[in-house]
Scaffold this active site. Sequence first.
Site, short mmCIF file in Angstrom:
data_model
loop_
_atom_site.label_atom_id
_atom_site.label_comp_id
_atom_site.label_asym_id
_atom_site.label_seq_id
_atom_site.Cartn_x
_atom_site.Cartn_y
_atom_site.Cartn_z
CE1 TYR A 116 -4.17 -1.73 0.01
CE2 TYR A 116 -2.94 -3.37 1.51
CZ TYR A 116 -3.97 -2.84 0.66
OH TYR A 116 -5.07 -4.00 0.47
CG PHE A 408 -10.17 -1.49 10.72
CD1 PHE A 408 -10.19 -1.23 9.23
CD2 PHE A 408 -9.31 -1.19 11.51
CE1 PHE A 408 -9.44 -0.51 8.76
CE2 PHE A 408 -8.42 -0.26 10.82
CZ PHE A 408 -8.24 0.11 9.67
#
Length: 408
Positions: A116, A408
């Site tokens: 990322y 998450f």
Amino acid sequence: MRPDDWDQWYGTLELAFGGAADTAEERTLWRELTCFDRSIGVWDGDEVIGTAGTLAFRMTVPGGEAVPTAGVTMVGVRPTYRRRGVLREMMRRLLDDVRSWGEPLAVLTASEPAIYGRFGYGAATHSLHATIDTTRVRITVPPGTDASEGAEGVRLRDSKPEDARDACEAVYARRAAARPGMLVRQPGWEKQPLLDPPDKREGASPLQCVLAEADGEVVGYARYAVRADWDLAGPKGAVVLRDLEALTPQAYAALWRFLTEIDLTTRVTTTNRPVDDPLLHLVTDIRRCDIGVRDSLHVRLVDVGAALSARTYRTPVDVVFEVADDFCPWNAGRWRLTGDAKGASCERTDDAPDLALSVRELGTAYLGGVSLASLAGAGLVTEVRPSALEEASSAFGSTVAPWLPHGF
């Protein structure tokens, strides 16, 4: 993404992560937590080939403000469609959406940290993992932990995790406001720490909970499991810590002492604690704790001006950044940051730059856990004006290390 498509969409995500299906309990919770209007799917005919979404979080930043933050999650590409630009297009769409919603930050946890950075995310927090040899290590507790004349001390009480949920959430809410990187729990997320499917326990017990009380108030908790084990010499079980929070040093130490003294066990394992955890100063022998650190929360500034204005700064700062951002070009250019411990402003400027860096390095340093000076030492930040690096690096620091307590 439409609710009717969720099962197929989520099935593609499971396939992207190896093909093992989640339990019914896990799928029920993740469906409940999915923000359908913030989730996207890429289709080839009737087949879902890519999944991604964001969650509407609020994250604590230095200074204590809870800032609207997009939690990027459930990102996956069907294995037969990898290396075709699907991920890049999903990342492009998500950041465009986040910008349109006026959310200045995007965050994620990376399955592979190398993925990322090209999209502007930097590793802003780290997590500590440890295996404590409780046959050799003891916990030292501060004054006031135990009952003494004129003082009650800390009392520990067992509770079913479900019964203690509200009390634990109240403690968590107070802790979340005190440490950068922590997420304010949104409705439904109070169920996530209690997720405990039997086939994911790896031989451990069901989830257990112990509460710490002082003056009739719950001031801390630990959720954990015990993995029983024996050999010819006797018991050698492990305490597997899920999470622990406390409002006072006494409650914190009492909970750790309890965990390290559970009968029939010889070690405590924990996989996610802050890197400045007070535990490091409570143990009698840190060499017997097998400490390690890894990256955790990756931060991306979606709106440089709004993000840098949203936090405070430990020391006064007046610095011009020359920011490179190929993936979100609206951030590129020069920004003047002025601020201190009371507030900050970050606006466009034509003034000469003091520091030059990419948006990835700004994300890495944003929560105060990684210094700009350290990044400069790696050649990732360039000092244009003498002394600007020291000024900015000191200002960006945080009194406590940033930390993400749950995924998450």
